[in-house]
Design a protein around this motif. Structure first.
Motif, short mmCIF file in Angstrom:
data_model
loop_
_atom_site.label_atom_id
_atom_site.label_comp_id
_atom_site.label_asym_id
_atom_site.label_seq_id
_atom_site.Cartn_x
_atom_site.Cartn_y
_atom_site.Cartn_z
N THR A 64 34.38 70.16 76.51
CA THR A 64 34.92 68.83 76.76
C THR A 64 33.84 67.78 76.50
O THR A 64 32.67 67.95 76.88
CB THR A 64 35.41 68.71 78.22
OG1 THR A 64 36.42 69.70 78.45
CG2 THR A 64 35.99 67.33 78.49
N THR A 65 34.22 66.65 75.82
CA THR A 65 33.30 65.55 75.58
C THR A 65 33.31 64.59 76.77
O THR A 65 34.39 64.15 77.20
CB THR A 65 33.66 64.79 74.30
OG1 THR A 65 33.55 65.69 73.19
CG2 THR A 65 32.74 63.59 74.10
N TYR A 66 32.16 64.29 77.31
CA TYR A 66 32.01 63.36 78.44
C TYR A 66 31.26 62.11 77.98
O TYR A 66 30.31 62.20 77.17
CB TYR A 66 31.23 64.03 79.58
CG TYR A 66 32.05 65.03 80.35
CD1 TYR A 66 32.79 64.65 81.47
CD2 TYR A 66 32.07 66.36 79.96
CE1 TYR A 66 33.55 65.58 82.17
CE2 TYR A 66 32.83 67.30 80.65
CZ TYR A 66 33.57 66.89 81.76
OH TYR A 66 34.32 67.81 82.46
N TYR A 67 31.67 60.95 78.45
CA TYR A 67 31.00 59.67 78.18
C TYR A 67 30.35 59.20 79.49
O TYR A 67 30.96 59.35 80.56
CB TYR A 67 32.01 58.65 77.68
CG TYR A 67 32.68 59.08 76.39
CD1 TYR A 67 32.10 58.78 75.16
CD2 TYR A 67 33.86 59.82 76.43
CE1 TYR A 67 32.71 59.20 73.98
CE2 TYR A 67 34.47 60.24 75.27
CZ TYR A 67 33.90 59.94 74.03
OH TYR A 67 34.49 60.36 72.89
N PHE A 68 29.14 58.61 79.37
CA PHE A 68 28.45 58.22 80.59
C PHE A 68 27.60 56.98 80.35
O PHE A 68 27.20 56.67 79.22
CB PHE A 68 27.56 59.37 81.10
CG PHE A 68 26.38 59.67 80.23
CD1 PHE A 68 25.12 59.14 80.52
CD2 PHE A 68 26.51 60.50 79.11
CE1 PHE A 68 24.03 59.42 79.71
CE2 PHE A 68 25.42 60.79 78.31
CZ PHE A 68 24.18 60.25 78.60
N ARG A 69 27.33 56.25 81.42
CA ARG A 69 26.37 55.16 81.39
C ARG A 69 25.75 55.02 82.78
O ARG A 69 26.27 55.57 83.76
CB ARG A 69 27.01 53.85 80.96
CG ARG A 69 27.94 53.24 81.98
CD ARG A 69 28.50 51.90 81.49
NE ARG A 69 29.37 51.30 82.49
CZ ARG A 69 29.97 50.12 82.32
NH1 ARG A 69 29.78 49.43 81.18
NH2 ARG A 69 30.75 49.62 83.26
N PHE A 70 24.63 54.23 82.86
CA PHE A 70 23.94 54.03 84.13
C PHE A 70 24.19 52.62 84.63
O PHE A 70 24.36 51.68 83.83
CB PHE A 70 22.44 54.27 83.97
CG PHE A 70 22.09 55.70 83.69
CD1 PHE A 70 21.83 56.57 84.73
CD2 PHE A 70 22.05 56.18 82.39
CE1 PHE A 70 21.52 57.89 84.49
CE2 PHE A 70 21.74 57.50 82.13
CZ PHE A 70 21.48 58.37 83.19
N ARG A 71 24.15 52.48 85.93
CA ARG A 71 24.25 51.16 86.56
C ARG A 71 23.07 51.01 87.52
O ARG A 71 22.72 51.95 88.23
CB ARG A 71 25.55 51.06 87.34
CG ARG A 71 25.63 49.87 88.29
CD ARG A 71 26.88 49.96 89.15
NE ARG A 71 26.78 49.07 90.30
CZ ARG A 71 27.70 49.00 91.28
NH1 ARG A 71 28.78 49.75 91.21
NH2 ARG A 71 27.51 48.18 92.30
N SER B 91 35.52 53.87 76.27
CA SER B 91 35.97 52.72 77.07
C SER B 91 36.37 53.10 78.48
O SER B 91 36.44 52.25 79.37
CB SER B 91 37.15 52.04 76.35
OG SER B 91 38.24 52.94 76.23
N ASN B 92 36.65 54.38 78.71
CA ASN B 92 37.05 54.82 80.05
C ASN B 92 35.90 54.78 81.05
O ASN B 92 36.11 54.83 82.26
CB ASN B 92 37.62 56.25 80.01
CG ASN B 92 38.97 56.30 79.34
OD1 ASN B 92 39.66 55.28 79.24
ND2 ASN B 92 39.37 57.48 78.87
N VAL B 93 34.66 54.69 80.54
CA VAL B 93 33.51 54.70 81.44
C VAL B 93 33.55 53.49 82.37
O VAL B 93 33.28 53.58 83.58
CB VAL B 93 32.19 54.74 80.65
CG1 VAL B 93 31.00 54.54 81.60
CG2 VAL B 93 32.05 56.06 79.92
#
Length: 589
Positions: free
Chosen positions: A92-99, A61-63
């Motif tokens: 470290t686990t990273y969360y990502f998405r594209f815009r 949800s922080n993304v």
């Protein structure tokens, strides 16, 4: 009517065909390392589009709360958009998405994730300051996010690091200052060592390095001089015995290459560093001596650097400027500068017997040998006549610009006298004197105390630890035209009685120059050729000094031929066989 319908249809078709960009439902992450990774997705857009990414840790949800990064500008169609990420944190686990932004609006991909790899720790050697039997190996340690321990392996050969010492631990993601203490080493020995750090991801090591321990010969530290007089000085120092009973001494002489005299110092034992001193006596006044501390134990001899000190000149008058139609001192030397300096009538109405500094910006200067500098005692005596003034005006000064490195006096706009130390000055309150009147001012300094006298009366004193620099002596030339007369400089502190003598008589009695514990008569005085010394005991030495404190003649006879000396005032130092001393003033005509 048909054309209107056609336009409407084309407009509607164009509106319906323009869409926001779309992303593939599967996000990719690859080339994942401890601090870097690559993310990508397939995008389809019917118009020019700019693609960004968002990156966060903690939860998916922080993304949505993260700023956008990147900004890859693309054209229409379908293609793969990759972004190379760096500066990531290991493990470290990273969360990502594209815009994607195009003419039809903004769209977002689904959220993906990846976890950076754990990293072996890193170590970087800093230094290894050593003593004769130990060292502390200093290094930087980065645990790269995993619980990490470190150690130092060491030994007498690069291929045999059979000993080890525990070092620092860490679990952070940035470098820390780490160390390992190595003890029980041999003196004067080269050791080889390697730093090793281990965590669950693996072990890393520094290159094999080396250091050499100190010799076990004693250590000598903090060498200095104090209590310097005309004939003695104290040499202060510290000695570390390094577990071997140690003796010390001080060698000294008149040149750095000929330290032929020596005096015993103190002894040290018990693996301790002890401070002490040794006293040098029987020295000559106004003489530079060189010295070196030497310490000896069973392992060897250590020596300090050769240093030097200069004994004080005999209490004497350094300079006397009567200003009787001359800018020279009483010996005819070291004149004050002539530009802007003229002769005027003195306080006794004698014409051309005082001077006027006729510039408000340029002082009159003189190079005066043996001006008291540093923290040595001194007296400056002079007469001055100031005008009425509304700004601060300077009287005299010499030295340099650092704090307490100047010795001088100036007047405030209200007339109060100020001791000028540079940066640190001191105002003598309620000390103003009358304008257009001759005033006798004396400034003395001894043992950290500055005193000011006006017209034979003590105005006040203050505690200041001076370190006066060496420079020319300056009179006036600051904001007002001031007259001066009878400048006298001494290398010792005049007492209140002597200050009164100068105020009333402008001279001191001969006894004022003497630290007299020996009955001596000198005659004739003034003398032209043969000086007779009348003394009860046999003479050990007689030394004659000029007013600059320089020895010009020596003897051990009761009659001395002084006919080769120039006309002027001299000081005679007599020491008998019982080491009693007398100092007398003579005049050679």
């Amino acid at each position: 009517m048909k054309s209107r319908l056609l336009v409407f249809f084309l407009f509607s078709f164009s509106f319906l065909s323009a869409q926001v960009a779309t992303f593939n439902s599967v996000l990719n992450s690859y080339n994942i390392a401890a601090t870097s990774a690559t993310i990508s997705n397939i995008i389809t857009s019917s118009s020019n589009v700019t693609v960004y990414y968002q990156l966060a840790t903690g939860s998916a949800s922080n993304v949505a709360l993260s700023p956008t990064y990147g900004g890859s500008l693309n054209s229409t169609g379908t293609w793969t958009v990759p972004f190379n990420l760096s500066g990531l944190t290991p493990n470290t686990t990273y969360y990502f998405r594209f815009r994607a932004d195009n003419a039809s609006g903004t769209s977002y991909s689904t959220t993906g994730s990846f976890t950076t790899l754990s990293a072996v720790p890193t170590v970087t050697f800093t230094n290894s300051p050593s003593t004769y039997n130990s060292t502390s190996v200093a290094y930087s340690l980065n645990a790269n996010g995993l619980a990490t321990t470190s150690l130092v392996r060491y030994g007498l050969a690069s291929g045999n690091l059979s000993n080890q010492a525990t070092g620092s631990s860490s679990s952070g993601t940035s470098a820390i200052a780490a160390f390992a203490n190595l003890s029980g080493l041999l003196p004067s020995t080269t050791y080889y060592f390697q730093i090793e750090a281990t965590n669950s991801a693996g072990t890393s090591s520094s290159p094999i390095l080396s250091f050499t321990t100190d010799t076990q010969a004693p250590g000598i530290y903090s060498v200095s001089t104090s209590s310097i007089t005309t004939n003695s000085a104290t040499i202060n120092y510290s000695v570390w015995d390094k577990e071997l009973t140690t003796t010390s001494l001080v060698r000294y002489g008149l040149s750095s290459g000929s330290l032929t005299n020596q005096v015993a110092g103190f002894s040290v034992s018990g693996n301790a560093t002890i401070s002490g001193n040794a006293s040098l006596t029987g020295l000559n006044p106004a003489t530079t001596y060189y010295y070196q501390v030497e310490a000896t134990n069973a392992a060897g001899i250590s020596t300090s650097n050769v240093a030097s000190f200069t004994t004080l000149a005999l209490p004497s008058q350094i300079a006397n400027y009567p200003f009787n139609n001359s800018l020279n001192n009483s010996g005819g030397n070291n004149p004050f500068s002539a530009p802007n300096t003229t002769f005027v009538t003195d306080r006794a109405s004698q014409m051309t017997s005082a001077i006027r500094i006729g510039s408000t910006t340029v002082p009159s200067t003189a190079t005066i040998p043996n001006l008291p500098i540093g923290n040595t005692e001194r007296t400056i005596s002079f007469w001055h006549k100031k005008p009425t003034h509304t700004t601060a005006i300077g009287l005299f000064a010499y030295g340099t610009g650092g704090s307490l490195q100047t010795f001088g006096v100036y007047l405030l706009a209200n007339g109060n006298y100020v001791f000028q130390g540079s940066v640190t000055d001191y105002t003598f309150t309620s000390s103003a004197t009358a304008a257009n009147a001759w005033i006798h001012t004396v400034v003395t300094y001894k043992n950290g105390v500055v005193k000011l006298y006006n017209n034979g009366v003590l105005v006040g004193s203050t505690n200041l630890n001076l370190n006066t620099g060496s420079s020319t002596f300056r009179l006036g030339g600051n904001q007002a035209i001031v007259e001066f007369d009878d400048l006298q400089i001494y290398n010792y502190e005049l007492n209140v009685s002597q200050v009164g003598e100068l105020y009333n008589n402008n001279v001191l009695a001969s006894s004022d120059f003497s630290q007299n514990n020996l009955e001596v008569k000198l005659y004739p005085n003034p003398v032209r050729d043969i000086l007779n010394i009348e003394i009860e005991n046999d003479i050990q030495s007689i030394e004659i000094y000029n007013i600059q404190g320089q020895k010009v003649l020596s003897s051990n006879q009761k009659q001395i031929n002084v006919s080769d000396l120039a006309t002027g005032m001299y000081m005679v130092r007599i020491q008998d066989i019982d080491n009693k001393i007398a100092t007398k003033k003579i005049v050679i005509k």
